[in-house]
Write an enzyme that holds these catalytic residues in place. Structure first.
Site, mmCIF file in Angstrom:
data_model
loop_
_atom_site.group_PDB
_atom_site.id
_atom_site.type_symbol
_atom_site.label_atom_id
_atom_site.label_comp_id
_atom_site.label_asym_id
_atom_site.label_seq_id
_atom_site.Cartn_x
_atom_site.Cartn_y
_atom_site.Cartn_z
ATOM 1 N N ALA A 10 17.120 -17.123 48.105
ATOM 2 C CA ALA A 10 16.286 -18.240 47.642
ATOM 3 C C ALA A 10 15.353 -17.816 46.517
ATOM 4 O O ALA A 10 14.334 -18.448 46.276
ATOM 5 C CB ALA A 10 15.476 -18.776 48.817
ATOM 6 N N GLY A 12 16.292 -17.302 43.244
ATOM 7 C CA GLY A 12 16.808 -17.585 41.901
ATOM 8 C C GLY A 12 15.822 -18.422 41.109
ATOM 9 O O GLY A 12 14.865 -18.986 41.654
ATOM 10 N N ARG A 16 18.340 -24.835 36.090
ATOM 11 C CA ARG A 16 19.063 -26.081 35.811
ATOM 12 C C ARG A 16 18.388 -27.308 36.442
ATOM 13 O O ARG A 16 18.702 -28.436 36.108
ATOM 14 C CB ARG A 16 20.517 -25.958 36.292
ATOM 15 C CG ARG A 16 21.345 -25.020 35.421
ATOM 16 C CD ARG A 16 22.685 -24.657 36.038
ATOM 17 N NE ARG A 16 22.553 -23.597 37.044
ATOM 18 C CZ ARG A 16 23.587 -23.063 37.696
ATOM 19 N NH1 ARG A 16 24.811 -23.491 37.471
ATOM 20 N NH2 ARG A 16 23.387 -22.099 38.587
ATOM 21 N N GLN A 71 12.282 -10.398 46.263
ATOM 22 C CA GLN A 71 13.052 -9.872 45.134
ATOM 23 C C GLN A 71 12.129 -9.923 43.927
ATOM 24 O O GLN A 71 11.675 -11.002 43.540
ATOM 25 C CB GLN A 71 14.303 -10.724 44.890
ATOM 26 C CG GLN A 71 15.197 -10.160 43.804
ATOM 27 C CD GLN A 71 16.346 -11.095 43.432
ATOM 28 O OE1 GLN A 71 16.317 -12.291 43.723
ATOM 29 N NE2 GLN A 71 17.355 -10.554 42.783
ATOM 30 N N THR A 77 22.597 -12.195 42.506
ATOM 31 C CA THR A 77 22.706 -12.390 43.960
ATOM 32 C C THR A 77 22.872 -11.070 44.723
ATOM 33 O O THR A 77 22.396 -10.947 45.848
ATOM 34 C CB THR A 77 23.874 -13.344 44.271
ATOM 35 O OG1 THR A 77 25.016 -12.987 43.470
ATOM 36 C CG2 THR A 77 23.503 -14.790 43.964
ATOM 37 N N ASN A 227 22.614 -27.379 41.944
ATOM 38 C CA ASN A 227 22.154 -26.629 40.781
ATOM 39 C C ASN A 227 21.245 -27.477 39.899
ATOM 40 O O ASN A 227 20.376 -26.964 39.227
ATOM 41 C CB ASN A 227 23.344 -26.118 39.966
ATOM 42 C CG ASN A 227 24.090 -25.023 40.719
ATOM 43 O OD1 ASN A 227 23.463 -24.158 41.352
ATOM 44 N ND2 ASN A 227 25.404 -25.063 40.690
ATOM 45 N N LYS A 350 -7.424 -50.337 56.981
ATOM 46 C CA LYS A 350 -7.491 -48.873 56.963
ATOM 47 C C LYS A 350 -8.590 -48.389 57.909
ATOM 48 O O LYS A 350 -9.609 -49.059 58.091
ATOM 49 C CB LYS A 350 -7.698 -48.345 55.538
ATOM 50 C CG LYS A 350 -9.086 -48.514 54.990
ATOM 51 C CD LYS A 350 -9.731 -47.166 54.710
ATOM 52 C CE LYS A 350 -11.212 -47.384 54.455
ATOM 53 N NZ LYS A 350 -12.044 -46.286 54.265
ATOM 54 N N TYR A 365 -8.973 -58.046 54.353
ATOM 55 C CA TYR A 365 -9.123 -56.597 54.204
ATOM 56 C C TYR A 365 -10.047 -56.115 55.306
ATOM 57 O O TYR A 365 -11.212 -56.541 55.391
ATOM 58 C CB TYR A 365 -9.705 -56.205 52.835
ATOM 59 C CG TYR A 365 -10.093 -54.744 52.835
ATOM 60 C CD1 TYR A 365 -9.106 -53.773 53.029
ATOM 61 C CD2 TYR A 365 -11.416 -54.329 52.740
ATOM 62 C CE1 TYR A 365 -9.436 -52.427 53.110
ATOM 63 C CE2 TYR A 365 -11.748 -52.979 52.812
ATOM 64 C CZ TYR A 365 -10.743 -52.039 53.003
ATOM 65 O OH TYR A 365 -11.064 -50.710 53.102
HETATM 66 C C1 UD1 Z 1 26.840 -18.306 42.942
HETATM 67 C C2 UD1 Z 1 28.052 -17.378 43.026
HETATM 68 C C3 UD1 Z 1 29.329 -18.177 42.813
HETATM 69 C C4 UD1 Z 1 29.414 -19.293 43.824
HETATM 70 C C5 UD1 Z 1 28.144 -20.128 43.802
HETATM 71 C C6 UD1 Z 1 28.140 -21.077 44.980
HETATM 72 C C7 UD1 Z 1 27.262 -15.223 42.230
HETATM 73 C C8 UD1 Z 1 27.206 -14.282 41.085
HETATM 74 N N1 UD1 Z 1 27.930 -16.365 42.009
HETATM 75 O O1 UD1 Z 1 26.768 -18.851 41.629
HETATM 76 O O2 UD1 Z 1 30.470 -17.337 42.960
HETATM 77 O O3 UD1 Z 1 30.538 -20.103 43.571
HETATM 78 O O4 UD1 Z 1 26.977 -19.321 43.926
HETATM 79 O O5 UD1 Z 1 27.075 -21.944 44.852
HETATM 80 O O6 UD1 Z 1 26.770 -14.926 43.297
HETATM 81 N N2 UD1 Z 1 19.433 -16.061 43.906
HETATM 82 C C9 UD1 Z 1 18.498 -15.113 44.233
HETATM 83 N N3 UD1 Z 1 18.221 -14.146 43.329
HETATM 84 C C10 UD1 Z 1 18.861 -14.042 42.149
HETATM 85 C C11 UD1 Z 1 19.817 -15.021 41.828
HETATM 86 C C12 UD1 Z 1 20.094 -16.002 42.720
HETATM 87 O O7 UD1 Z 1 17.902 -15.168 45.321
HETATM 88 O O8 UD1 Z 1 18.560 -13.093 41.404
HETATM 89 C C13 UD1 Z 1 19.706 -17.152 44.867
HETATM 90 C C14 UD1 Z 1 19.392 -18.522 44.325
HETATM 91 O O9 UD1 Z 1 18.079 -18.934 44.702
HETATM 92 C C15 UD1 Z 1 20.437 -19.420 44.985
HETATM 93 C C16 UD1 Z 1 21.593 -18.479 45.239
HETATM 94 O O10 UD1 Z 1 21.087 -17.163 45.155
HETATM 95 O O11 UD1 Z 1 19.993 -19.935 46.209
HETATM 96 C C17 UD1 Z 1 22.712 -18.660 44.219
HETATM 97 O O12 UD1 Z 1 22.212 -18.442 42.906
HETATM 98 P P1 UD1 Z 1 22.737 -19.287 41.676
HETATM 99 O O13 UD1 Z 1 22.117 -18.759 40.448
HETATM 100 O O14 UD1 Z 1 22.595 -20.729 41.949
HETATM 101 O O15 UD1 Z 1 24.273 -18.865 41.691
HETATM 102 P P2 UD1 Z 1 25.489 -19.670 41.070
HETATM 103 O O16 UD1 Z 1 25.499 -19.508 39.614
HETATM 104 O O17 UD1 Z 1 25.477 -21.032 41.600
HETATM 105 CA CA CA Z 2 24.018 -22.247 42.890
#
Ligand code: UD1
Ligand code: CA
Length: 471
Positions: A10, A12, A16, A71, A77, A227, A350, A365
């Site tokens: 969680a 990321g 988008r 992180q 990921t 996304n 209220k 009121y």
């Molecule tokens: C990722 C997968 C892809 C898959 C898709 C499914 C990778 C490289 N790709 O792509 O194969 O089809 O999910 O939805 O894994 N996150 C972190 N730290 C980071 C990056 C991401 O915690 O440094 C978390 C994000 O918060 C999110 C999840 O990992 O919950 C997925 O990250 P996201 O960037 O959305 O990956 P996708 O590009 O969707």
């Molecule tokens: Ca995703």
């Protein structure tokens, strides 16, 4: 088999979404997105749930019953799972799921663990076959049906034309053997189009070590990831359908589920009817045999059995048994409508306690008031509760009758059984059974008629028309 550890990614950036708020805090049916995978993991009996959170935009406080791993920088990921390393080591099966797939259920997690245990693989990835797989990682299968690798498609450069024809996608849900996961993570490099550490790379690495990598196809909407805001709406629609179906199966009639909004934590009793275009939000609960709507919004509101609420808006209110509300009532926080009372058309209330059987039928009121039982407030009875700097309370007894256009200038009290005359401005207390105000007479000239109720009874008995005895 020992219960698995579940790691939820969680951290990321969620760019988008184009939002100032973290993606995982965007609400879905009244709960932040992150609460959905957490509930699925806890429901599946996880030994523990680890949420990988970012240092800059913490989710802490949005969920409970979990451990947090930080992180430092969103570097992919695989890097996110590494951040959870200390929470994983020493454990057997580890499930990794993405926080942005909130429709994954406990059942899906349990089925994945079953498939993983049966296959004896080092890793099992949950996949789905989509008509439109764009943006997702694609699953490249070996001739024997096992998983060879996953190819990313988000940024150009990772996938070939042929890879892009594959419609089987990585859902971002995996079961791993913990020790092997941790070793393989050390070998992941950022040599790819996004310059990040990709978790799916672990599958290729494990395979290179001669370990098995299996796929488990899921088909329960769990594959729907979020996304951007279009994805958010698509997921919300599925979640809403599930919630509505749950209520219908326990005996609630939802006349038109497609235009009814009910949050995940709302409770509704059997034989209640939810009419179209109604929203039941937050911690709202509705009793049995109630009718809500059409076009009513209830937010954090408690509604008793047999209540009717038509075309109205209530927030933070408590509505007792058999109360009638609306059309066009506005109940604000702190409103208590006791058993059998009524708030009718164009009535705003209220922070007030309205006693059992009391009626406020039209255009009123009522703010900061305590009202007894079986009182009737005439049309356009208004509490002037605010003197420009402070709020004051109005106390109205039981069996009181106010006439139309009564302004009650707080603090003021109407005793039990008191009356007010039409068009009165009441700034002085009216004793029990008395009459306050006088038509057309200014507040400074207010006169209280002692024993008015008794006189009125005598007058009615004698058949004398009103206005002849100096009222
Ligand atoms: C990722 C997968 C892809 C898959 C898709 C499914 C990778 C490289 N790709 O792509 O194969 O089809 O999910 O939805 O894994 N996150 C972190 N730290 C980071 C990056 C991401 O915690 O440094 C978390 C994000 O918060 C999110 C999840 O990992 O919950 C997925 O990250 P996201 O960037 O959305 O990956 P996708 O590009 O969707
Ligand atoms: Ca995703």
């Amino acid at each position: 088999m020992a219960a698995p550890v579940v790691v939820i990614l969680a951290a990321g950036e969620g760019t988008r979404m184009r939002s100032a708020a973290p993606k995982l805090l965007h609400p879905i049916c009244g709960r932040p997105m992150i609460a959905w995978p957490v509930a699925a993991a806890l429901g599946a009996g996880a030994a523990k749930v680890v949420v990988v959170d970012s240092a800059e935009r913490p989710l802490e406080g949005a969920v409970s019953g979990v451990e947090f791993a930080i992180q430092e920088r969103a570097n992919g990921t695989a890097d996110a799972v590494k951040a959870a390393g200390p929470h994983i080591s020493g454990h057997g099966t580890v499930i990794v799921m993405h926080g942005d797939h909130p429709l994954i259920t406990s059942k899906t997690l349990e089925a994945l663990v079953d498939a993983h245990t049966r296959s004896g693989a080092a890793a099992t990835v949950a996949t789905a076959v989509l008509d439109d797989p764009s943006g997702y990682g694609r699953v490249v299968r070996a001739p024997d049906g096992t998983v060879e690798r996953i190819v990313e498609t988000k940024a150009p450069g990772d996938a070939s034309e042929r890879d892009l024809e594959i419609r089987e996608i990585n859902t971002g849900l995996y079961a791993f053997e913990g020790p092997e996961l941790l070793t393989a993570l050390e070998e992941v490099s950022a040599d790819n189009a996004q310059g990040e550490l990709y978790l799916p790379d672990v599958l290729r690495i494990l395979r290179g070590q001669g370990r098995g990598v299996a796929a488990h196809v899921i088909a329960d909407s769990g594959e729907l990831g979020i996304n951007d805001r279009a994805g958010l709406a698509a997921v919300r629609a599925v979640a809403q359908r599930r919630i509505n179906e749950g209520h219908m199966l326990t005996g609630v009639t939802i006349v038109d589920p497609a235009c009814t909004v009910i949050d995940a934590d709302v409770r509704i009793g059997a034989d209640s009817i939810i009419e179209p275009y109604s929203s039941l939000r937050g911690s709202t609960s509705v009793g049995e045999r109630a009718i809500v709507g059409p076009l009513s919004t209830l937010i954090d509101t408690v509604v008793g059995d047999g209540v009717t609420i038509v075309h109205s808006y209530a927030v933070g209110a408590e509505v007792g048994e058999r109360v009638s509300v609306g059309p066009f009532s506005f109940l604000r926080p702190g409103t208590v409508l006791r058993e059998g009372s009524k708030a009718g058309a164009f009535v705003e209330i209220k922070n007030s306690d309205v006693g059992a059987g009391t009626k406020i039928p039209h255009l009123s009121y009522i703010g900061d008031a305590d009202i007894g039982e079986r009182t009737n407030l005439g049309a356009s009875t208004i509490t002037a509760n605010y003197d420009g700097s402070r709020k004051h309370r109005t106390t109205i007894g039981s069996g009181v009758k106010t006439s139309v256009d009564t302004t009650l200038v707080a603090p003021v009290e109407l005793g039990d059984g008191a009356f007010t005359a039409a068009g009165s401005v009441i700034g002085k207390d009216v004793p029990p059974g008395g009459l306050g105000g006088s038509p057309g007479v200014a507040r400074s000239a207010q006169r209280n008629v002692e024993g008015y109720a008794e006189r009125r009874e005598r007058r009615d008995a004698a058949g004398t028309p009103p206005g002849r005895d100096g009222e």
